[in-house]
Motif scaffolding. Sequence first.
Motif, PDB file in Angstrom:
ATOM      1  N   TRP B  32      49.477   6.931 -15.070  1.00  0.00           N
ATOM      2  CA  TRP B  32      48.837   7.136 -16.379  1.00  0.00           C
ATOM      3  C   TRP B  32      48.255   8.547 -16.478  1.00  0.00           C
ATOM      4  CZ3 TRP B  32      50.586   3.497 -19.296  1.00  0.00           C
ATOM      5  CH2 TRP B  32      50.779   2.203 -18.786  1.00  0.00           C
ATOM      6  N   ALA B  34      48.957  12.414 -18.434  1.00  0.00           N
ATOM      7  CA  ALA B  34      49.628  13.182 -19.478  1.00  0.00           C
ATOM      8  C   ALA B  34      49.372  14.669 -19.250  1.00  0.00           C
ATOM      9  CB  ALA B  34      49.110  12.769 -20.853  1.00  0.00           C
ATOM     10  N   TYR B  36      49.229  18.408 -21.463  1.00  0.00           N
ATOM     11  CA  TYR B  36      49.103  19.014 -22.784  1.00  0.00           C
ATOM     12  C   TYR B  36      49.184  20.527 -22.665  1.00  0.00           C
ATOM     13  CZ  TYR B  36      47.094  14.440 -23.828  1.00  0.00           C
ATOM     14  OH  TYR B  36      46.884  13.078 -23.967  1.00  0.00           O
ATOM     15  N   LEU B  46      50.758  17.347 -26.955  1.00  0.00           N
ATOM     16  CA  LEU B  46      51.242  16.476 -25.877  1.00  0.00           C
ATOM     17  C   LEU B  46      52.644  16.898 -25.466  1.00  0.00           C
ATOM     18  CD1 LEU B  46      50.949  13.888 -24.122  1.00  0.00           C
ATOM     19  CD2 LEU B  46      51.875  12.617 -26.075  1.00  0.00           C
ATOM     20  N   TYR B  49      53.970  12.250 -21.027  1.00  0.00           N
ATOM     21  CA  TYR B  49      53.103  11.083 -20.891  1.00  0.00           C
ATOM     22  C   TYR B  49      53.651  10.188 -19.776  1.00  0.00           C
ATOM     23  CZ  TYR B  49      56.710   8.735 -23.680  1.00  0.00           C
ATOM     24  OH  TYR B  49      57.900   8.228 -24.147  1.00  0.00           O
ATOM     25  N   GLU B  50      52.783   9.323 -19.282  1.00  0.00           N
ATOM     26  CA  GLU B  50      53.136   8.440 -18.146  1.00  0.00           C
ATOM     27  C   GLU B  50      53.823   9.232 -17.039  1.00  0.00           C
ATOM     28  OE1 GLU B  50      54.932   4.732 -19.535  1.00  0.00           O
ATOM     29  OE2 GLU B  50      53.531   4.750 -21.220  1.00  0.00           O
ATOM     30  N   GLU B  55      57.670  13.930 -24.238  1.00  0.00           N
ATOM     31  CA  GLU B  55      57.343  13.580 -25.625  1.00  0.00           C
ATOM     32  C   GLU B  55      58.481  14.054 -26.532  1.00  0.00           C
ATOM     33  OE1 GLU B  55      55.360  11.728 -27.012  1.00  0.00           O
ATOM     34  OE2 GLU B  55      54.502  12.504 -28.875  1.00  0.00           O
ATOM     35  N   GLN B  89      45.593  15.097 -17.917  1.00  0.00           N
ATOM     36  CA  GLN B  89      44.620  14.095 -18.347  1.00  0.00           C
ATOM     37  C   GLN B  89      45.014  12.752 -17.749  1.00  0.00           C
ATOM     38  OE1 GLN B  89      45.271  12.296 -22.051  1.00  0.00           O
ATOM     39  NE2 GLN B  89      43.619  10.859 -21.690  1.00  0.00           N
TER      40      GLN B  89
END
Lengths: 122, 107
Positions: B32, B34, B36, B46, B49-50, B55, B89
């Motif tokens: 979990w 991410a 950016y 973004l 993710y994951e 994205e 993050q």
Amino acid sequence: EVQLVQSGAEVKKSGESLQISCRGSGYTFSNYWTVWLRQMPGKGLEWMGMIYPGDSDTRYNPSFQGQVTISVDKSISTTYLKWGSLKASDTAMYYCARFSKLVTTMSAVGYWGQGTLVIVSS
Amino acid sequence: DIQLTQSPSTLSASVGDRVAFTCRASQSSGRWVAWYQQKPGKAPKLLIYEASHLEDEVPSRFSGSGGGTEFTLTISNLQPEDFATYYCQQYDTYPYTFGLGTKLDIK
């Protein structure tokens, strides 16, 4: 198109109150958590808290609990960030944002507002 | 809170280079995580993710890997528009936290 539009820049004095806003459009507003984040000048991002418009479930970062209030008005697809008594150390850019995924909080932040600059003079 | 340590804090590179940034978590964040990108005066964007999922509409020269406590963002064939600050993050454990960022500048 998903959009988050924040209210304009504010210049305030220490001790004053302030509420800034974030209006969502282009999606079902009630179904996605809205997040508030702080970025102090020249610094990184801090998670302040989040709210689920569907039932107003609100979760604060303990570091910000009691310092700000997050609220929502579903009828106008708008969330708010409020200070009761500003301090000079509240000077920062504040972003609202939305999780990418529906309903869940286990999601990256895929959509961001343009930011609201808050300047507090002592 | 989970602390995220990004390294290096600054990286100088040239157009066409391949670069990698690391993000280490003080405890496991599963996948979990991410990444950016933020440019001056703009909101973050973004990218990943994951840990490894690109994205939509993000160029394929960006890739993410890792899991647990160590994560990497790699940019291959750097383009002029890639010079920016990059943040990791975690959204495994609340409060969600960010690293302090890696600033990528032009050599």
